[in-house]
Write an enzyme that holds these catalytic residues in place. Structure first.
Site, PDB file in Angstrom:
ATOM      1  N   GLU A 191      68.516 -57.557  25.180  1.00  0.00           N
ATOM      2  CA  GLU A 191      67.187 -56.999  24.891  1.00  0.00           C
ATOM      3  C   GLU A 191      66.896 -57.069  23.386  1.00  0.00           C
ATOM      4  O   GLU A 191      65.806 -57.425  22.958  1.00  0.00           O
ATOM      5  CB  GLU A 191      67.134 -55.550  25.381  1.00  0.00           C
ATOM      6  CG  GLU A 191      65.768 -54.929  25.342  1.00  0.00           C
ATOM      7  CD  GLU A 191      64.950 -55.126  26.606  1.00  0.00           C
ATOM      8  OE1 GLU A 191      63.715 -55.121  26.491  1.00  0.00           O
ATOM      9  OE2 GLU A 191      65.521 -55.291  27.687  1.00  0.00           O
TER      10      GLU A 191
ATOM     11  N   GLY B   4      55.135 -52.426  33.390  1.00  0.00           N
ATOM     12  CA  GLY B   4      54.324 -51.679  32.420  1.00  0.00           C
ATOM     13  C   GLY B   4      54.184 -50.204  32.700  1.00  0.00           C
ATOM     14  O   GLY B   4      53.436 -49.503  32.013  1.00  0.00           O
TER      15      GLY B   4
ATOM     16  N   ASP C 242      68.036 -46.920  29.188  1.00  0.00           N
ATOM     17  CA  ASP C 242      67.494 -47.649  30.335  1.00  0.00           C
ATOM     18  C   ASP C 242      68.597 -48.413  31.069  1.00  0.00           C
ATOM     19  O   ASP C 242      68.710 -48.365  32.292  1.00  0.00           O
ATOM     20  CB  ASP C 242      66.405 -48.633  29.889  1.00  0.00           C
ATOM     21  CG  ASP C 242      65.218 -47.932  29.264  1.00  0.00           C
ATOM     22  OD1 ASP C 242      65.167 -46.688  29.323  1.00  0.00           O
ATOM     23  OD2 ASP C 242      64.349 -48.620  28.709  1.00  0.00           O
TER      24      ASP C 242
END
Length: 384
Positions: free
Chosen positions: A157, A119, A169
């Site tokens: 993803e 997170g 990413d």
């Protein structure tokens, strides 16, 4: 015991085999925020926060996966891979992409765990997906290139985790190089490396520990506003395909066609791409003072023109402005929470963390977390 050592021991106890070990890093983005979906540039780097994975074949059609962090095992059959709830999607999604592309897999066992803070916007999911792809490539000798593997991670993803992310990413985690940042062209995937040798300086992340619910709706709004701007510029310059193609002069000419807000959003993206190119030039010239100045410029744009910051992030950046040992700081990521990235003297790091943590707690009643990070090589087999 190290995480890799724990994985090795747990794997042998649980699955009675010696695993192949992999290590896959998280990432930072030095500069270039909200430029990716506008086909611009980003400047990420892999960092020394990792997902570690152990793999072995199990001579069946079943795949068993144990997460150390969640303390649970999930399994699936290669003939029955459909998205379901939870972390298993990141593993199964990659296996499914490989099978769908015609690559021959067999059953495998996998144990994974890591130290990438969840997170914090450091891309733990991309690191995991890349680690799975790289591990299966090794295990079944698929002979796939890193570029092919990171594209499978992105598809996983999209289709299994349900996040329509860009490529940055996965790219940074897979293609990272020690002490180098990657200038990635989000349109063509052309990339170049720039030295990120910091000497007496250090990159430090300050995690605000907040995640405001505005993030998703604001992201969609910003994408729409940028597209509106492109559509309006196109009326005068039909060759334009995205904000990447728009010069400041073009934007000025089309200014009368768009709302002040759309103009403001587009101006930010165009300037951020320019700041990124300037940052690359500064890195090549070993001018860290200029890099710091550009980081502050990026934050101001994100906070004032693009309006994706929040009081917590602004406080963390503003706190650094009068400190002589900090060269620059900015919010990093999509916004409305997560981390700030700070470039400061190593010798001052300990005192800085103590003072900013206390000031942040007094202001917001929250305990900030700080992570000093180093720039490292991308996903690969781990022999440590």
């Amino acid at each position: 015991m190290s995480i890799a050592g724990e994985i090795k021991t747990l794997f042998k106890n649980k699955y009675k085999r010696e695993p192949v070990l992999l290590r896959s890093p998280g990432r930072i983005n030095l500069i270039g925020e909200h430029t990716d979906y506008n086909e611009g540039y980003v400047l990420p780097a892999a960092i020394d926060k990792y997902i570690y994975l152990g793999f072995a074949k199990n001579n069946s059609r079943k795949c068993r996966v144990y997460s150390i962090d969640f303390g649970e095992e999930e399994s699936f059959l290669l003939e029955d891979m459909k998205p379901r709830k939870g972390w298993i999607n990141f593993v199964m999604g990659v296996a499914a992409q490989l099978v769908n592309a015609g690559h021959e897999l067999q059953g495998f066992d996998c144990v994974f765990g890591g130290d990438i803070p969840i997170g914090a916007g450091l891309s733990s999911s991309a690191a995991l997906e890349n680690g799975v792809g790289f591990g299966l490539n090794e295990l079944f000798d698929l002979k796939l290139s890193p570029m092919a593997l990171l594209k499978f991670s992105q598809q996983a993803e999209h289709e299994y985790a349900g996040v329509k992310c860009g490529i940055m990413d996965m790219f940074a985690s897979m293609m990272g190089k020690k002490d180098q940042a990657i200038r990635l062209d989000c349109r063509s995937l052309d990339h170049a490396y720039f030295p990120l040798e910091l000497g007496e300086y250090q990159l430090l992340l300050c995690n605000s520990m907040v995640s405001h619910s505005l993030a998703e709706s604001a992201y969609n709004e910003r994408r729409e506003e940028c597209q509106q701007g492109v559509d309006q510029v196109k009326q005068q310059f039909p060759e334009v395909k995205s904000l990447r193609d728009v010069t400041p002069q073009m934007l000025e000419k089309a200014k009368g066609e768009m709302s002040p807000l759309v103009y403001q959003r587009c101006a930010y993206v165009i300037l951020e791409n320019e700041r990124l190119i300037d940052t690359c030039n500064a890195l090549a010239a070993d001018d860290l003072v200029a890099v710091g100045y550009l980081l502050y410029g990026s934050h101001e744009g994100l906070s004032e023109a693009y309006e994706v910051s929040c009081p917590e992030l602004d406080f963390l950046v503003d706190y650094t402005r009068d400190l002589s040992y900090v060269l620059g700081a900015r919010m990093m990521g999509g916004g409305f929470g997560g981390c700030t990235l700070n470039l400061l003297k190593k010798s001052a790091t300990k005192d800085f963390i103590a003072s900013i943590t206390a000031a942040y707690q007094e202001k917001f009643g929250l305990k900030m977390e700080a992570y000093a990070v180093n720039v490292v090589d991308g996903t690969g087999v781990f022999f440590g």
